[in-house]
Design a protein around this motif. Structure first.
Motif, PDB file in Angstrom:
ATOM      1  N   SER A 165       0.850  -1.192   0.000  1.00 32.49           N
ATOM      2  CA  SER A 165       0.000   0.000   0.000  1.00 32.49           C
ATOM      3  C   SER A 165       0.875   1.228   0.000  1.00 32.49           C
ATOM      4  CB  SER A 165      -0.887  -0.004   1.247  1.00 32.49           C
ATOM      5  OG  SER A 165      -1.653   1.176   1.336  1.00 32.49           O
ATOM      6  N   SER A 166       0.323   2.314  -0.466  1.00 30.17           N
ATOM      7  CA  SER A 166       0.989   3.582  -0.248  1.00 30.17           C
ATOM      8  C   SER A 166       0.894   3.902   1.242  1.00 30.17           C
ATOM      9  CB  SER A 166       0.321   4.681  -1.072  1.00 30.17           C
ATOM     10  OG  SER A 166      -1.064   4.724  -0.817  1.00 30.17           O
ATOM     11  N   VAL A 167       1.921   4.540   1.772  1.00 26.39           N
ATOM     12  CA  VAL A 167       1.951   4.850   3.198  1.00 26.39           C
ATOM     13  C   VAL A 167       2.238   6.322   3.416  1.00 26.39           C
ATOM     14  CG1 VAL A 167       2.617   2.531   3.908  1.00 26.39           C
ATOM     15  CG2 VAL A 167       4.395   4.206   3.383  1.00 26.39           C
ATOM     16  N   VAL A 168       1.783   6.799   4.568  1.00 23.74           N
ATOM     17  CA  VAL A 168       1.982   8.203   4.900  1.00 23.74           C
ATOM     18  C   VAL A 168       3.465   8.487   5.136  1.00 23.74           C
ATOM     19  CG1 VAL A 168       1.396  10.009   6.543  1.00 23.74           C
ATOM     20  CG2 VAL A 168      -0.334   8.316   5.877  1.00 23.74           C
ATOM     21  N   LEU A 169       4.088   7.640   5.936  1.00 24.11           N
ATOM     22  CA  LEU A 169       5.482   7.839   6.314  1.00 24.11           C
ATOM     23  C   LEU A 169       6.269   6.545   6.145  1.00 24.11           C
ATOM     24  CD1 LEU A 169       4.980   9.773   9.680  1.00 24.11           C
ATOM     25  CD2 LEU A 169       5.725  10.747   7.502  1.00 24.11           C
ATOM     26  N   VAL A 170       7.526   6.678   5.792  1.00 25.50           N
ATOM     27  CA  VAL A 170       8.405   5.512   5.740  1.00 25.50           C
ATOM     28  C   VAL A 170       8.745   5.066   7.163  1.00 25.50           C
ATOM     29  CG1 VAL A 170      10.698   4.688   5.044  1.00 25.50           C
ATOM     30  CG2 VAL A 170       9.355   6.158   3.519  1.00 25.50           C
ATOM     31  N   ARG A 171       8.827   6.048   8.059  1.00 26.81           N
ATOM     32  CA  ARG A 171       9.151   5.757   9.457  1.00 26.81           C
ATOM     33  C   ARG A 171       8.341   6.691  10.333  1.00 26.81           C
ATOM     34  NH1 ARG A 171      13.803   3.470  11.229  1.00 26.81           N
ATOM     35  NH2 ARG A 171      14.707   3.856   9.176  1.00 26.81           N
ATOM     36  N   ASP A 172       7.486   6.124  11.193  1.00 23.61           N
ATOM     37  CA  ASP A 172       6.706   6.991  12.066  1.00 23.61           C
ATOM     38  C   ASP A 172       7.462   7.277  13.358  1.00 23.61           C
ATOM     39  OD1 ASP A 172       4.318   4.423  13.218  1.00 23.61           O
ATOM     40  OD2 ASP A 172       6.412   4.790  13.738  1.00 23.61           O
ATOM     41  N   TYR A 173       6.816   7.943  14.327  1.00 17.51           N
ATOM     42  CA  TYR A 173       7.516   8.341  15.550  1.00 17.51           C
ATOM     43  C   TYR A 173       7.935   7.146  16.391  1.00 17.51           C
ATOM     44  CZ  TYR A 173       3.004   7.620  17.849  1.00 17.51           C
ATOM     45  OH  TYR A 173       1.831   7.081  18.308  1.00 17.51           O
ATOM     46  N   ASN A 174       7.365   5.970  16.113  1.00 20.39           N
ATOM     47  CA  ASN A 174       7.776   4.744  16.809  1.00 20.39           C
ATOM     48  C   ASN A 174       8.866   3.990  16.061  1.00 20.39           C
ATOM     49  OD1 ASN A 174       6.110   4.776  19.137  1.00 20.39           O
ATOM     50  ND2 ASN A 174       4.359   4.188  17.880  1.00 20.39           N
ATOM     51  N   GLY A 175       9.286   4.525  14.946  1.00 22.45           N
ATOM     52  CA  GLY A 175      10.288   3.854  14.133  1.00 22.45           C
ATOM     53  C   GLY A 175       9.731   2.803  13.210  1.00 22.45           C
ATOM     54  N   ARG A 176       8.421   2.721  13.155  1.00 23.95           N
ATOM     55  CA  ARG A 176       7.784   1.692  12.325  1.00 23.95           C
ATOM     56  C   ARG A 176       7.308   2.285  11.013  1.00 23.95           C
ATOM     57  NH1 ARG A 176       3.907  -0.086  17.255  1.00 23.95           N
ATOM     58  NH2 ARG A 176       5.507  -0.918  18.637  1.00 23.95           N
ATOM     59  N   CYS A 177       6.973   1.437  10.069  1.00 29.03           N
ATOM     60  CA  CYS A 177       6.351   1.894   8.832  1.00 29.03           C
ATOM     61  C   CYS A 177       5.068   2.645   9.161  1.00 29.03           C
ATOM     62  CB  CYS A 177       6.001   0.719   7.925  1.00 29.03           C
ATOM     63  SG  CYS A 177       7.391  -0.013   7.080  1.00 29.03           S
ATOM     64  N   GLY A 178       4.836   3.699   8.400  1.00 30.17           N
ATOM     65  CA  GLY A 178       3.634   4.456   8.634  1.00 30.17           C
ATOM     66  C   GLY A 178       2.383   3.722   8.192  1.00 30.17           C
ATOM     67  N   ALA A 179       1.250   4.304   8.535  1.00 27.22           N
ATOM     68  CA  ALA A 179      -0.030   3.685   8.199  1.00 27.22           C
ATOM     69  C   ALA A 179      -0.323   3.800   6.715  1.00 27.22           C
ATOM     70  CB  ALA A 179      -1.147   4.356   8.996  1.00 27.22           C
ATOM     71  N   SER A 180      -1.209   2.942   6.262  1.00 26.10           N
ATOM     72  CA  SER A 180      -1.641   3.014   4.870  1.00 26.10           C
ATOM     73  C   SER A 180      -2.257   4.374   4.592  1.00 26.10           C
ATOM     74  CB  SER A 180      -2.657   1.910   4.594  1.00 26.10           C
ATOM     75  OG  SER A 180      -3.288   2.114   3.351  1.00 26.10           O
ATOM     76  N   LEU A 181      -1.942   4.913   3.435  1.00 23.34           N
ATOM     77  CA  LEU A 181      -2.456   6.227   3.061  1.00 23.34           C
ATOM     78  C   LEU A 181      -3.957   6.165   2.777  1.00 23.34           C
ATOM     79  CD1 LEU A 181      -1.547   9.140   2.445  1.00 23.34           C
ATOM     80  CD2 LEU A 181      -1.158   8.412   0.082  1.00 23.34           C
ATOM     81  N   THR A 182      -4.416   5.059   2.245  1.00 21.28           N
ATOM     82  CA  THR A 182      -5.803   4.953   1.821  1.00 21.28           C
ATOM     83  C   THR A 182      -6.639   4.048   2.699  1.00 21.28           C
ATOM     84  OG1 THR A 182      -5.341   3.072   0.380  1.00 21.28           O
ATOM     85  CG2 THR A 182      -5.089   5.276  -0.574  1.00 21.28           C
ATOM     86  N   GLY A 183      -6.009   3.106   3.398  1.00 20.38           N
ATOM     87  CA  GLY A 183      -6.769   2.133   4.180  1.00 20.38           C
ATOM     88  C   GLY A 183      -7.422   1.069   3.330  1.00 20.38           C
ATOM     89  N   ARG A 184      -7.141   1.083   2.041  1.00 18.85           N
ATOM     90  CA  ARG A 184      -7.696   0.068   1.146  1.00 18.85           C
ATOM     91  C   ARG A 184      -6.626  -0.965   0.863  1.00 18.85           C
ATOM     92  NH1 ARG A 184      -9.363   4.598  -1.918  1.00 18.85           N
ATOM     93  NH2 ARG A 184      -7.821   4.032  -3.505  1.00 18.85           N
TER      94      ARG A 184
END
Length: 127
Positions: free
Chosen positions: A97-116
């Protein structure tokens, strides 16, 4: 409308390798950060690896570091996940999926941009 189609899964013995592909249809692929996610039966979907739009930045879950490699070919609108030294715990349905961030504040992959989510591709690693 944008769409991702995952492929490349299969049944493999522990220690084996697979290469997953995530093909994108639509426009603007080279503007999107992309992530690979997986979901095992009875478990929540988790981020496995993410890559920035240019491919210059990557991120991996601790459980796959050193074994998985994410890459992308913007000319082919495709993201790949090379999975080596597979373990039974890697089994599950893999999605991209497309994601908001490559790395979020927890160091993890960001959430899906679309949720689909698409149909995913099944990976089964036997012990």
């Amino acid at each position: 409308q944008t769409q991702f189609v995952e492929s490349g899964g299969g049944l493999v013995q522990a220690g084996g390798s697979l290469r997953l592909s995530c093909a994108f249809s639509g426009s603007g692929f080279d503007f999107y950060n992309i992530g690979w996610f997986r979901q095992a039966p009875g478990k929540e979907r988790e981020g496995v690896s993410c890559i920035s739009s240019s491919g210059g930045s990557t991120n991996y879950a601790d459980s796959v570091k050193g074994r998985f490699t994410i890459s992308r070919d913007n000319a082919k609108n495709t993201v790949y996940l090379q999975m080596n030294s597979l373990e039974p715990e890697d089994s599950g349905v893999y999605y991209c999926s497309s994601v908001v961030l490559v790395r979020d504040y927890n160091g993890r992959c960001g959430a899906s941009l679309t949720g689909r989510w698409g149909q995913g591709t099944q990976v089964t690693v036997s012990s």
